[in-house]
Design a protein around this motif. Structure first.
Motif, PDB file in Angstrom:
ATOM      1  N   GLY A   1      48.432  44.490  40.013  1.00 25.73           N
ATOM      2  CA  GLY A   1      47.972  46.011  39.704  1.00 25.73           C
ATOM      3  C   GLY A   1      48.926  47.197  40.169  1.00 25.73           C
ATOM      4  N   PRO A   2      48.898  48.427  39.843  1.00 24.47           N
ATOM      5  CA  PRO A   2      49.390  49.479  40.831  1.00 24.47           C
ATOM      6  C   PRO A   2      49.184  49.674  41.801  1.00 24.47           C
TER       7      PRO A   2
ATOM      8  N   ARG B   1      54.616  53.014  40.251  1.00 24.76           N
ATOM      9  CA  ARG B   1      55.824  51.644  39.902  1.00 24.76           C
ATOM     10  C   ARG B   1      55.415  50.654  40.583  1.00 24.76           C
ATOM     11  N   ALA B   2      55.266  50.225  41.794  1.00 23.97           N
ATOM     12  CA  ALA B   2      55.005  49.654  42.430  1.00 23.97           C
ATOM     13  C   ALA B   2      53.670  48.379  42.495  1.00 23.97           C
ATOM     14  N   LYS B   3      53.948  47.053  42.460  1.00 18.68           N
ATOM     15  CA  LYS B   3      52.340  46.186  41.917  1.00 18.68           C
ATOM     16  C   LYS B   3      52.304  45.199  43.228  1.00 18.68           C
ATOM     17  N   VAL B   4      50.896  46.019  43.393  1.00 21.59           N
ATOM     18  CA  VAL B   4      50.303  45.243  44.311  1.00 21.59           C
ATOM     19  C   VAL B   4      49.751  43.931  44.044  1.00 21.59           C
ATOM     20  N   LEU B   5      50.087  42.529  44.660  1.00 22.83           N
ATOM     21  CA  LEU B   5      49.063  41.374  44.390  1.00 22.83           C
ATOM     22  C   LEU B   5      48.302  41.059  45.226  1.00 22.83           C
ATOM     23  N   THR B   6      47.221  40.121  43.812  1.00 22.81           N
ATOM     24  CA  THR B   6      45.943  39.610  44.883  1.00 22.81           C
ATOM     25  C   THR B   6      45.875  38.021  43.910  1.00 22.81           C
ATOM     26  N   LEU B   7      45.747  37.351  44.902  1.00 22.17           N
ATOM     27  CA  LEU B   7      45.237  36.120  44.834  1.00 22.17           C
ATOM     28  C   LEU B   7      43.616  35.587  44.012  1.00 22.17           C
ATOM     29  N   THR B   8      43.802  35.133  42.905  1.00 22.35           N
ATOM     30  CA  THR B   8      42.848  35.043  41.976  1.00 22.35           C
ATOM     31  C   THR B   8      41.940  33.701  42.564  1.00 22.35           C
TER      32      THR B   8
END
Length: 166
Positions: A99-100, A106-113
């Motif tokens: 997600g933004p 422009r940067a993508k933040v990452l999370t584990l599902t």
């Protein structure tokens, strides 16, 4: 009778010559050979679908949830274009969400599902077992030292790659 395989004779077995001496003493050859062996062991004993770099990204996202894709690329020693490709694949499989970033759209933040956390748990057991087997001939008290040495060499070789000239 002739020696051709068509007429019932056994085909000749190919014998590989030994490694040329100049290659046997080249650190790059040893590193490439070790990496190829590691990839083969990973595919057979850990996971033929989830790659080592994908596992590294899952590990980093788990350890640093909410960090952006570029900063995590550095943490797992991937260039940003490879990281983007790995993340797209993991997102497509439902293992991470992107997600933004609040500070930069422009940067993508990452999370584990949840699926990603489960996949990470399952694969972690097999990776630890592979690590144990790969280092089985190394005295237990030196295994951490060996891992540190490999990481130190990787860091030094990355610095050499960045130098404009040797």
């Amino acid at each position: 009778m002739g020696g051709s395989a068509k007429h019932g004779a056994r085909p000749r077995r190919r014998v590989s010559p030994p490694v040329p001496p100049d290659l046997a003493t080249a650190p790059g050859y040893g590193a490439r050979r070790m990496y190829q062996a590691y990839l083969a062991a990973w595919n057979r004993h850990v996971d033929p679908v989830l790659t080592g770099p994908q596992f590294a990204v899952l590990s980093a996202v788990r350890a640093y949830p909410g960090h952006d894709q570029t900063s995590l690329a550095n943490a797992v020693a991937l260039d940003t274009s490879t990281m983007a490709d790995v993340c797209r694949r993991l997102e497509k499989r439902g293992l991470i969400a992107r997600g933004p970033a609040p500070h930069d759209a422009r940067a993508k933040v990452l999370t584990l599902t949840d699926e990603g956390a489960e996949a990470f748990r399952e694969v972690t057991h097999r990776t630890r077992r592979l690590d144990e087997v790969l280092l089985a001939h190394c005295p237990p008290g030196r295994r951490e030292e060996v891992a540190e040495l490999l990481n130190d060499l990787g860091q030094l070789w990355e610095a050499v790659a960045e130098q404009p000239e040797l």
